[in-house]
Scaffold this motif. Structure first.
Motif, PDB file in Angstrom:
ATOM      1  N   SER A  15       4.637  -3.673  -7.609  1.00 39.75           N
ATOM      2  CA  SER A  15       4.734  -4.939  -6.547  1.00 39.75           C
ATOM      3  C   SER A  15       4.740  -4.504  -5.394  1.00 39.75           C
ATOM      4  N   PHE A  16       5.055  -3.251  -4.839  1.00 40.84           N
ATOM      5  CA  PHE A  16       4.874  -2.410  -3.740  1.00 40.84           C
ATOM      6  C   PHE A  16       5.229  -3.571  -2.535  1.00 40.84           C
ATOM      7  N   ASN A  44       2.003 -11.765  -8.436  1.00 38.12           N
ATOM      8  CA  ASN A  44       2.943 -12.360  -9.443  1.00 38.12           C
ATOM      9  C   ASN A  44       3.586 -13.816  -8.915  1.00 38.12           C
ATOM     10  N   VAL A  45       3.110 -14.787  -9.316  1.00 40.36           N
ATOM     11  CA  VAL A  45       3.236 -15.993  -8.591  1.00 40.36           C
ATOM     12  C   VAL A  45       4.989 -16.575  -8.929  1.00 40.36           C
ATOM     13  N   THR A  46       5.500 -15.829 -10.120  1.00 36.30           N
ATOM     14  CA  THR A  46       6.683 -16.359 -10.330  1.00 36.30           C
ATOM     15  C   THR A  46       7.925 -15.524  -9.524  1.00 36.30           C
ATOM     16  N   LYS A  47       7.445 -14.386  -8.972  1.00 40.19           N
ATOM     17  CA  LYS A  47       8.191 -13.478  -8.222  1.00 40.19           C
ATOM     18  C   LYS A  47       8.183 -13.624  -6.840  1.00 40.19           C
ATOM     19  N   PHE A  51       6.759  -9.766   1.559  1.00 38.71           N
ATOM     20  CA  PHE A  51       5.360  -9.733   2.209  1.00 38.71           C
ATOM     21  C   PHE A  51       4.336 -10.199   1.000  1.00 38.71           C
ATOM     22  N   SER A  52       3.430 -11.170   1.659  1.00 37.11           N
ATOM     23  CA  SER A  52       2.327 -11.651   0.919  1.00 37.11           C
ATOM     24  C   SER A  52       1.490 -10.634   0.183  1.00 37.11           C
ATOM     25  N   LEU A  53       0.706 -11.050  -0.696  1.00 33.51           N
ATOM     26  CA  LEU A  53      -0.153 -10.004  -1.323  1.00 33.51           C
ATOM     27  C   LEU A  53      -1.121  -9.507  -0.347  1.00 33.51           C
ATOM     28  N   ASP A  54      -1.890 -10.223   0.557  1.00 37.49           N
ATOM     29  CA  ASP A  54      -2.495  -9.583   1.289  1.00 37.49           C
ATOM     30  C   ASP A  54      -1.853  -8.613   2.346  1.00 37.49           C
ATOM     31  N   GLU A  55      -0.545  -8.922   2.678  1.00 40.28           N
ATOM     32  CA  GLU A  55       0.090  -8.080   3.574  1.00 40.28           C
ATOM     33  C   GLU A  55       0.287  -6.667   2.999  1.00 40.28           C
TER      34      GLU A  55
END
Ligand code: PNS
Length: 167
Positions: A15-16, A44-47, A51-55
């Motif tokens: 997840s980082f 992971n759309v449910t979690k 930080f956003s994915l891009d971040e």
């Protein structure tokens, strides 16, 4: 086959949220063993992540500039499919203490069932990192604690920005 070069590519999934010095320690160790490592950040759309994915991807990219054979990517869905797509030879995971073991063992066994030709390779965290987790770092930082020695400088800045934006 003579002349064929096999690149030993491993995937370090997680997840980082956010990457910590503990993750970087695992990457510094594993990048000496494998030719190439992809840090695969889960979308992971449910979690709900801080930080956003891009971040998350950018923070890892900036924190691993000193590791020339490490690159960062995002994935969603089944890890086994991603590993197959990338033709990975191993999954990398870090182990801090015995409390990580059960969760990691189940995940490793599940992945072995789904993609039998790929094993999970565990790297032990250095003792100075065994207490660091992304969730503890987030909680401490958002409550005003100094986490500067636990995360890369760019993550410290990112956490400070989140705090300012939250109020
Ligand atoms: O850093 P984390 O949250 O412990 O990482 C967990 C992760 C992302 C590696 C794991 O949840 C995962 O691989 N998810 C993808 C879905 C999947 O493949 N599940 C089956 C194997 S358990």
């Amino acid at each position: 086959m003579e002349g064929a070069i096999t690149v030993r590519l491993a995937v370090y999934p997680g997840s980082f949220d956010p990457v910590t010095n503990g993750h970087i320690d695992i990457l510094e160790k594993s990048s000496k063993i494998f030719d190439e490592i992809i840090v695969a950040v889960i979308h992971n759309v449910t979690k709900k992540a801080l930080f956003s994915l891009d971040e998350r991807v950018k923070l890892i990219e900036e924190s691993t500039r000193h590791l020339s054979n490490v690159r960062v990517d995002a994935f969603s869905g089944l890890l086994a499919n991603y590993l197959e797509d990338k033709q990975a030879c191993a999954i990398i995971r870090g182990l801090r203490t015995v409390t990580d073991f059960e969760y990691e063992m189940h995940m490793a066994m599940m992945n072995k069932k789904l993609i039998p030709n790929i094993d999970t390779m565990f790297f032990m965290s250095d003792s100075q990192y065994t207490f660091i987790s992304s969730s503890a770092v987030k909680e401490a930082a958002l409550l005003g604690g100094d986490v500067g020695s636990l995360v890369p400088p760019v993550v410290k800045t990112g956490l400070e920005e989140k705090m300012m934006n939250d109020g």
